[in-house]
Design a protein around this motif. Structure first.
Motif, PDB file in Angstrom:
ATOM      1  N   THR A 214       0.831  -1.203   0.000  1.00 45.44           N
ATOM      2  CA  THR A 214       0.000   0.000   0.000  1.00 45.44           C
ATOM      3  C   THR A 214       0.864   1.253   0.000  1.00 45.44           C
ATOM      4  N   ASN A 215       2.048   1.184   0.603  1.00 46.82           N
ATOM      5  CA  ASN A 215       2.933   2.347   0.611  1.00 46.82           C
ATOM      6  C   ASN A 215       3.296   2.777  -0.796  1.00 46.82           C
ATOM      7  N   TRP A 216       3.429   1.830  -1.691  1.00 46.26           N
ATOM      8  CA  TRP A 216       3.817   2.158  -3.074  1.00 46.26           C
ATOM      9  C   TRP A 216       2.610   2.287  -3.981  1.00 46.26           C
ATOM     10  N   LEU A 217       1.574   1.464  -3.712  1.00 49.81           N
ATOM     11  CA  LEU A 217       0.417   1.437  -4.612  1.00 49.81           C
ATOM     12  C   LEU A 217      -0.350   2.753  -4.583  1.00 49.81           C
ATOM     13  N   ILE A 218      -0.610   3.272  -3.398  1.00 51.00           N
ATOM     14  CA  ILE A 218      -1.429   4.486  -3.292  1.00 51.00           C
ATOM     15  C   ILE A 218      -0.740   5.690  -3.948  1.00 51.00           C
ATOM     16  N   PRO A 219       0.512   6.006  -3.618  1.00 53.96           N
ATOM     17  CA  PRO A 219       1.166   7.129  -4.325  1.00 53.96           C
ATOM     18  C   PRO A 219       1.263   6.862  -5.826  1.00 53.96           C
ATOM     19  N   GLY A 220       1.465   5.605  -6.205  1.00 57.28           N
ATOM     20  CA  GLY A 220       1.580   5.253  -7.622  1.00 57.28           C
ATOM     21  C   GLY A 220       0.284   5.553  -8.357  1.00 57.28           C
ATOM     22  N   LEU A 221      -0.845   5.122  -7.754  1.00 58.81           N
ATOM     23  CA  LEU A 221      -2.158   5.374  -8.362  1.00 58.81           C
ATOM     24  C   LEU A 221      -2.436   6.866  -8.430  1.00 58.81           C
ATOM     25  N   ALA A 222      -2.115   7.574  -7.345  1.00 57.36           N
ATOM     26  CA  ALA A 222      -2.348   9.017  -7.301  1.00 57.36           C
ATOM     27  C   ALA A 222      -1.569   9.690  -8.425  1.00 57.36           C
TER      28      ALA A 222
ATOM     29  N   ALA B 107      -0.622   8.379 -11.251  1.00 56.12           N
ATOM     30  CA  ALA B 107      -1.210   8.020 -12.545  1.00 56.12           C
ATOM     31  C   ALA B 107      -2.457   8.856 -12.811  1.00 56.12           C
ATOM     32  N   VAL B 108      -3.309   9.018 -11.787  1.00 59.47           N
ATOM     33  CA  VAL B 108      -4.546   9.797 -11.939  1.00 59.47           C
ATOM     34  C   VAL B 108      -4.204  11.250 -12.270  1.00 59.47           C
ATOM     35  N   ILE B 109      -3.248  11.824 -11.574  1.00 57.94           N
ATOM     36  CA  ILE B 109      -2.851  13.221 -11.814  1.00 57.94           C
ATOM     37  C   ILE B 109      -2.335  13.389 -13.252  1.00 57.94           C
ATOM     38  N   THR B 110      -1.530  12.425 -13.694  1.00 60.15           N
ATOM     39  CA  THR B 110      -0.988  12.505 -15.061  1.00 60.15           C
ATOM     40  C   THR B 110      -2.125  12.508 -16.088  1.00 60.15           C
ATOM     41  N   VAL B 111      -3.080  11.565 -15.907  1.00 57.97           N
ATOM     42  CA  VAL B 111      -4.200  11.467 -16.867  1.00 57.97           C
ATOM     43  C   VAL B 111      -5.010  12.758 -16.866  1.00 57.97           C
ATOM     44  N   MET B 112      -5.317  13.276 -15.653  1.00 61.05           N
ATOM     45  CA  MET B 112      -6.124  14.503 -15.563  1.00 61.05           C
ATOM     46  C   MET B 112      -5.375  15.681 -16.189  1.00 61.05           C
ATOM     47  N   TYR B 113      -4.106  15.762 -15.939  1.00 62.13           N
ATOM     48  CA  TYR B 113      -3.279  16.849 -16.478  1.00 62.13           C
ATOM     49  C   TYR B 113      -3.324  16.820 -18.006  1.00 62.13           C
ATOM     50  N   ARG B 114      -3.209  15.617 -18.557  1.00 63.98           N
ATOM     51  CA  ARG B 114      -3.229  15.479 -20.028  1.00 63.98           C
ATOM     52  C   ARG B 114      -4.588  15.876 -20.582  1.00 63.98           C
TER      53      ARG B 114
END
Ligand code: HEM
Length: 137
Positions: A113-121, A123-130
């Motif tokens: 979870t330490n890696w998954l949550i920041p990783g997902l966050a 990814a979501v930010i990148t998609v929204m930014y694009r």
């Protein structure tokens, strides 16, 4: 070492090293739930046989005792054989394998979870930014 137990009675504490020495025909001690049992005189009377008790002599028999599903009669008999308790400082050494397994699973999942949550966050930010930047163009 003597101390006052929870019910105010004197409790005799044994160190693990002392208990480990009591694994002979002359003297057989076992540990169940941090209580120390002198089963020397009981060996021959044990319905499950003396061999199983000897195998656990001088060590922790909690798991074996519980796996058998001893009756309440058996537990009462056992209570009469208590000679003291395992010294509190030696109790952490008695951690059961199932408990250490639980910690491993916990550690693995927190790593996850330490890696998954920041990783997902990220990814979501990148998609929204694009999406935003492509709408503006
Ligand atoms: C102070 C400790 C113990 C006492 C007083 C005790 C007492 C008894 C009693 C009265 C029975 C008959 C069945 C019952 O009432 O549940 C029994 C069965 C049995 N005990 Fe123990 N026991 C002790 C420790 C252990 C330990 C440490 C083991 C295993 C390493 C063990 C293994 C067994 C087995 C395998 C049976 C089943 C025998 C059968 O069903 O044929 N016991 N015990």
């Amino acid at each position: 070492m003597e101390d006052k137990g929870e019910n105010g009675q004197a409790v005799k504490y044994y160190r693990l090293s002392e208990i480990e020495e009591q694994n002979t025909f002359k003297s057989t001690w076992i540990i169940i739930n941090f209580n120390v049992y002198d089963v020397t005189k009981f060996l021959e009377e044990h319905p499950g046989g003396e061999e199983v008790l000897r195998e656990q002599a001088g060590g922790d028999a909690t798991e074996s005792f519980e796996d058998v599903g001893h009756s309440s009669d058996a537990k009462e008999m056992a209570a009469n054989m208590i000679i003291g308790e395992l010294h509190p400082d030696d109790r952490p050494k008695m951690a059961k394998p199932s408990e250490s397994l639980a910690t491993t699973i916990e550690e693995t999942s927190s790593w996850w979870t330490n890696w998954l949550i920041p990783g997902l966050a990220a990814a979501v930010i990148t998609v929204m930014y694009r999406m935003y930047t492509s709408v503006e163009q």
